[in-house]
Scaffold this motif. Sequence first.
Motif, mmCIF file in Angstrom:
data_model
loop_
_atom_site.group_PDB
_atom_site.id
_atom_site.type_symbol
_atom_site.label_atom_id
_atom_site.label_comp_id
_atom_site.label_asym_id
_atom_site.label_seq_id
_atom_site.Cartn_x
_atom_site.Cartn_y
_atom_site.Cartn_z
ATOM 1 N N TYR A 196 -95.658 -16.999 -13.760
ATOM 2 C CA TYR A 196 -95.157 -18.238 -14.367
ATOM 3 C C TYR A 196 -96.168 -19.380 -14.213
ATOM 4 C CZ TYR A 196 -90.748 -15.741 -14.690
ATOM 5 O OH TYR A 196 -89.775 -14.811 -14.996
ATOM 6 N N ASN A 197 -97.420 -19.061 -14.538
ATOM 7 C CA ASN A 197 -98.467 -20.076 -14.558
ATOM 8 C C ASN A 197 -98.733 -20.494 -15.994
ATOM 9 O OD1 ASN A 197 -100.933 -19.905 -11.913
ATOM 10 N ND2 ASN A 197 -98.743 -19.543 -11.770
ATOM 11 N N ALA A 198 -98.970 -21.779 -16.219
ATOM 12 C CA ALA A 198 -99.275 -22.304 -17.552
ATOM 13 C C ALA A 198 -100.619 -23.015 -17.494
ATOM 14 C CB ALA A 198 -98.185 -23.255 -18.011
ATOM 15 N N ASN A 220 -97.190 -19.080 -7.635
ATOM 16 C CA ASN A 220 -96.238 -18.948 -8.733
ATOM 17 C C ASN A 220 -95.796 -20.342 -9.187
ATOM 18 O OD1 ASN A 220 -96.352 -16.157 -8.401
ATOM 19 N ND2 ASN A 220 -94.537 -16.103 -7.095
ATOM 20 N N TYR A 221 -95.400 -20.442 -10.435
ATOM 21 C CA TYR A 221 -94.915 -21.697 -11.004
ATOM 22 C C TYR A 221 -95.936 -22.824 -10.799
ATOM 23 C CZ TYR A 221 -90.518 -19.200 -11.360
ATOM 24 O OH TYR A 221 -89.551 -18.271 -11.679
ATOM 25 N N CYS A 222 -97.072 -22.630 -11.446
ATOM 26 C CA CYS A 222 -98.169 -23.601 -11.348
ATOM 27 C C CYS A 222 -98.613 -23.984 -12.759
ATOM 28 C CB CYS A 222 -99.340 -22.975 -10.580
ATOM 29 S SG CYS A 222 -100.770 -24.050 -10.356
ATOM 30 N N TYR A 269 -93.176 -30.014 -10.345
ATOM 31 C CA TYR A 269 -93.574 -30.039 -11.757
ATOM 32 C C TYR A 269 -93.680 -28.601 -12.246
ATOM 33 C CZ TYR A 269 -96.177 -31.683 -15.888
ATOM 34 O OH TYR A 269 -96.582 -31.992 -17.167
ATOM 35 N N SER A 270 -92.973 -28.273 -13.330
ATOM 36 C CA SER A 270 -92.982 -26.898 -13.827
ATOM 37 C C SER A 270 -92.643 -26.855 -15.309
ATOM 38 C CB SER A 270 -91.981 -26.045 -13.050
ATOM 39 O OG SER A 270 -91.930 -24.716 -13.552
#
Length: 253
Positions: A182-184, A199-201, A234-235
């Motif tokens: 879940y990286n953007a 994760n989630y970055c 922030y995600s």
Amino acid sequence: MIDFARDKYRKLRKIYHKFKLYRSVNWTKTIYFNFKKFPFSTARKLPVFFYGKVYFQSIKGEIIIKGPIKTAMIGYGQHFESAVKSKGTAELLLHGKLVFNGYAHIGKDVFLFVGKNAYCEFGNMSCLGSDVKLVCTNKIVIGDWSGIGYESQIIDTNSHPMKNTITGEHYPMTGPICIGSYNAFSNRVSIMPNTKTPNYCVIASNTVCNKDYTSLGSNILIGGIPAKLLKNNYSRDWEIEREFLIKHKVVNL
């Protein structure tokens, strides 16, 4: 009468969509690659689709797909961004091992290099945007649902030997890269050797990543040259976007 017309319109749109999809597939490369690299039971399902012009520098390496095999589950040269034109510069050079843990989406004009004895892994629903350059000489792992934005580069090597001019000591040429789930990654990001993200970055545009960021925790925004923490809590809203991404990226035949 209105419902009948709507149903007919939907069916016609579906037929038109499939027609456009079939026209965009590079059937020669698709059929050749699948039957060259997989056993017949897998190859006949055509799990890897190539779209548009793509040049195979070499496909001598190993490719593994984990999980249930579906047609077109991996797309190379796939159109899923606003720009529709391709420069026709997509290239694949596979000498090492390339692993897919489910669906994966590779955009237009991507250069994908997996060197001898190197290991490259894509998580489920992972993505490379258009014009991305991925150079794997050691090890690159991209987590589930993680995307690398267009015109970015992910490279695990310095390519040239570098040394300390006083001591004569040589610095390591390569370092593994591990991208969390879940990286953007935004556009024009450089992901260099020894990068590790949690994760989630979220990674801002024009950022240079070159170290381990996992100690910063999850749900963070990093950015800059080199990258540093910009914001906590922030995600990307994955609950909203998950179905949207499946709808626009997963090919259903």
